[in-house]
Design an enzyme around this catalytic site. Structure first.
Site, short mmCIF file in Angstrom:
data_model
loop_
_atom_site.label_atom_id
_atom_site.label_comp_id
_atom_site.label_asym_id
_atom_site.label_seq_id
_atom_site.Cartn_x
_atom_site.Cartn_y
_atom_site.Cartn_z
N ARG A 1 0.80 -1.28 0.07
CA ARG A 1 0.08 0.11 0.17
C ARG A 1 0.77 1.27 -0.02
O ARG A 1 0.50 2.13 -0.83
CB ARG A 1 -0.86 0.07 1.27
N SER B 1 -6.67 2.55 0.66
CA SER B 1 -6.55 2.41 1.82
C SER B 1 -6.56 0.86 2.10
O SER B 1 -6.48 -0.02 1.16
CB SER B 1 -8.06 2.62 2.42
N SER C 1 -17.74 -5.50 6.59
CA SER C 1 -18.02 -4.64 7.79
C SER C 1 -16.50 -4.47 8.31
O SER C 1 -16.03 -5.26 9.01
CB SER C 1 -19.14 -5.18 8.71
N ASN C 2 -16.09 -3.31 8.36
CA ASN C 2 -14.89 -2.63 9.04
C ASN C 2 -15.01 -1.63 10.04
O ASN C 2 -15.43 -0.58 9.61
CB ASN C 2 -14.07 -2.32 7.66
N GLY D 1 -11.39 -6.01 12.36
CA GLY D 1 -10.92 -5.04 13.18
C GLY D 1 -9.49 -4.42 12.97
O GLY D 1 -9.29 -4.45 11.75
N HIS E 1 -24.69 -21.80 7.72
CA HIS E 1 -24.23 -22.96 7.71
C HIS E 1 -25.22 -23.83 6.53
O HIS E 1 -24.90 -24.95 6.23
CB HIS E 1 -24.47 -23.50 9.10
N ASP F 1 -20.47 -24.97 4.81
CA ASP F 1 -20.13 -25.78 5.84
C ASP F 1 -19.08 -25.33 6.66
O ASP F 1 -18.16 -24.45 6.09
CB ASP F 1 -20.24 -27.20 5.42
#
Length: 490
Positions: free
Chosen positions: A303, A318, A409-410, A434, A463, A467
């Site tokens: 980056r 980013s 989702s960050n 995270g 599920h 799996d």
């Protein structure tokens, strides 16, 4: 000759008299039938306890008005059932051109622009700005073709809807089957937002402003509550912000109502849909969670190198852009992760369309980056920035947030180390990312250790379609791509 003429004249006179008599008899019979039918109709309405004369005087048939176009509230998104008219951009009497912005409507996803369907003049607004929960198909305004016809609709009312008998309300237990019995306490509290009354025009308990004005006010730290709007029905426009005094930042679009021990915040259409979909997801999708730590040194170095090369073009990549690319390529390696549960079938998608969770003032929305597997990181960066800006301004089109094959989702930018996200149905995986932090790693050197950058991620999987072993393979592929980012080019 004279006798023949006289005979013809007398015969003609007798024929005329007979014809007149016959016509009068027929007319008399018709009048009697109509009168009898009229009396029966009055008796019938009287038996049903309807008052005939006042009803007859109040109802004005549509045929009595000049040629006009009835404009109903359209469905601006596939899941929209009701809408809130935020503001009218035209006032009664204004000239309308096809494609002009007619009104701003808050749907279940965002604030959408409602364009003028036909050219003409806006004769009558039937649903004022600020009206909440307007059903799809409800008559909202009247458009006429010529200006002189406007006056005929001054006192126009939607009599067709008013005269129709009110529908029988469905039993309140109908929408509840998906809620478990132990949630009765939550159910008793659920109807609270419905107690907030709808208001026909802006008042002191809610701020009405255009999406642009809201965004500018948030950026400049302006207090919308202290401003007086000059727009339609007193709504605040961007021009009203020019002379505003900075009075501290406010959260736009939220109306707080005082309540004992706190405040009641009305539930917006977007927030209501978020609540409905997330509840459905947690109750109907068998979630399981897989977590892994990813060494990010190589990705961060790449980056930094790319940003130096792109500095002249004013492009800054980013970590999120690299993650999106890594997710897309992992879906190509393990296509079972790029699937959806559709009931009778499991659909496995060819393209990877990544939904990116974006937080807005109205709630969470997930604009879609289409074909992420075929795009470079630079293009991904440009597209994500554009979509995020449109999402915060409420300008996303339905196709830009409806769909997607996998979601990101960050929360790393908020310092969150790890978390588990709720699946975005009917997708099979959502990746929760995270923050990246430095950690000590044992090493064979003089110090006995070294440092490395690690990022924690958690994949929430369905599920039914993925799996445990498949989910582990997908997450392993993503980890390998992020720790060796140059392999994304292969």
């Amino acid at each position: 000759m004279i006798r023949t003429t006289s005979s013809l004249r007398n015969g003609l006179a007798r024929a005329i008299v007979r014809g007149s008599a016959r016509t009068n008899i027929v007319r008399s019979i018709v009048i009697r039938c109509l009168h009898r039918k009229h009396q029966q109709r009055i008796q019938h309405h009287s038996a049903l306890r309807f008052i005939w004369t006042p009803w007859q005087q109040q109802v004005r048939l549509y045929a009595d008005y000049p040629d006009h176009i009835k404009v109903p509230l359209p469905a601006l998104s596939p899941t929209m059932e009701t809408g809130t008219i935020i503001s009218w951009q035209k006032k009664e009497g204004d000239k309308l051109n096809e494609g002009d912005l007619l009104a701003e409507i808050e749907t279940d996803k965002a604030t959408m622009a409602f364009e003028t369907p036909e050219e003409g003049y806006l004769a009558k607004i039937l649903v004022p700005a600020g009206t909440k929960n307007v059903p799809i198909g409800k008559l909202v305004c009247i458009i006429v073709s010529d200006e002189p016809s406007i006056a005929a609709f001054k006192d126009f009312k939607d009599d067709a809807a008013a005269a129709a008998p009110p529908p029988v309300a469905p039993p309140p237990a109908a929408p509840i089957p998906s809620v478990p019995p132990q949630s009765s306490a939550a159910l008793s509290a659920a109807p609270t937002p419905a107690k907030v009354p709808s208001i026909p025009a802006p008042s002191g308990d809610r701020i009405y402003a255009s999406p642009l004005a809201r965004r500018l006010a948030a950026e400049k730290g302006l207090n919308l509550q202290s401003l007086k709007g000059t727009g339609l029905y007193g709504s605040i426009t961007s021009k009203d912000l020019e002379s505003a005094v900075v009075a501290g930042a406010v959260q736009p679009g939220i109306a707080a109502v005082g309540a004992p021990g706190g405040i009641d915040i009305p539930v917006s259409n977007i927030r209501a849909v978020i609540a409905k979909r997330l509840l459905e997801s947690k109750q109907t999708i068998p979630h399981y969670y897989l977590s892994v730590d990813i060494k990010m040194d190589a990705a961060l170095a790449m980056r930094e190198q790319f940003n130096k090369l792109l500095e002249k073009d004013k492009i800054k990549l980013s970590v999120n852009d690299i993650i999106i690319k890594g997710m897309a390529m992992a879906c190509k390696k393990v296509p079972e992760g790029n699937s959806a549960w559709l009931g009778n079938v499991i659909r496995q998608y060819n393209n990877v369309d990544v939904s990116v969770a974006v937080s807005t003032d109205s709630g969470l929305i997930t604009p879609i980056l289409f074909g992420a597997d075929t795009k470079g990181i630079v293009q991904i960066s440009k597209d994500v920035k554009a979509l995020a800006a449109k999402a915060r301004e409420g300008k996303l089109q339905p196709h830009e947030f409806q769909g997607g094959t996998i979601t990101l989702s960050n929360l790393g930018m908020f310092g969150i180390k790890n978390f588990s996200a709720i699946i975005n149905p009917p997708q099979s995986i959502i990746l929760a990312v995270g923050t990246t932090e430095a950690r000590l790693v044992p090493a064979k050197n003089d110090k006995g250790f070294t440092t490395a950058q690690y990022m924690s991620v958690t994949a929430s999987c369905d599920h039914r379609t993925v799996d445990g072993a498949i989910g582990a393979q997908w997450l392993a592929a993503f980890k390998d791509l992020m720790e060796n980012p140059t392999t994304m080019l292969l």
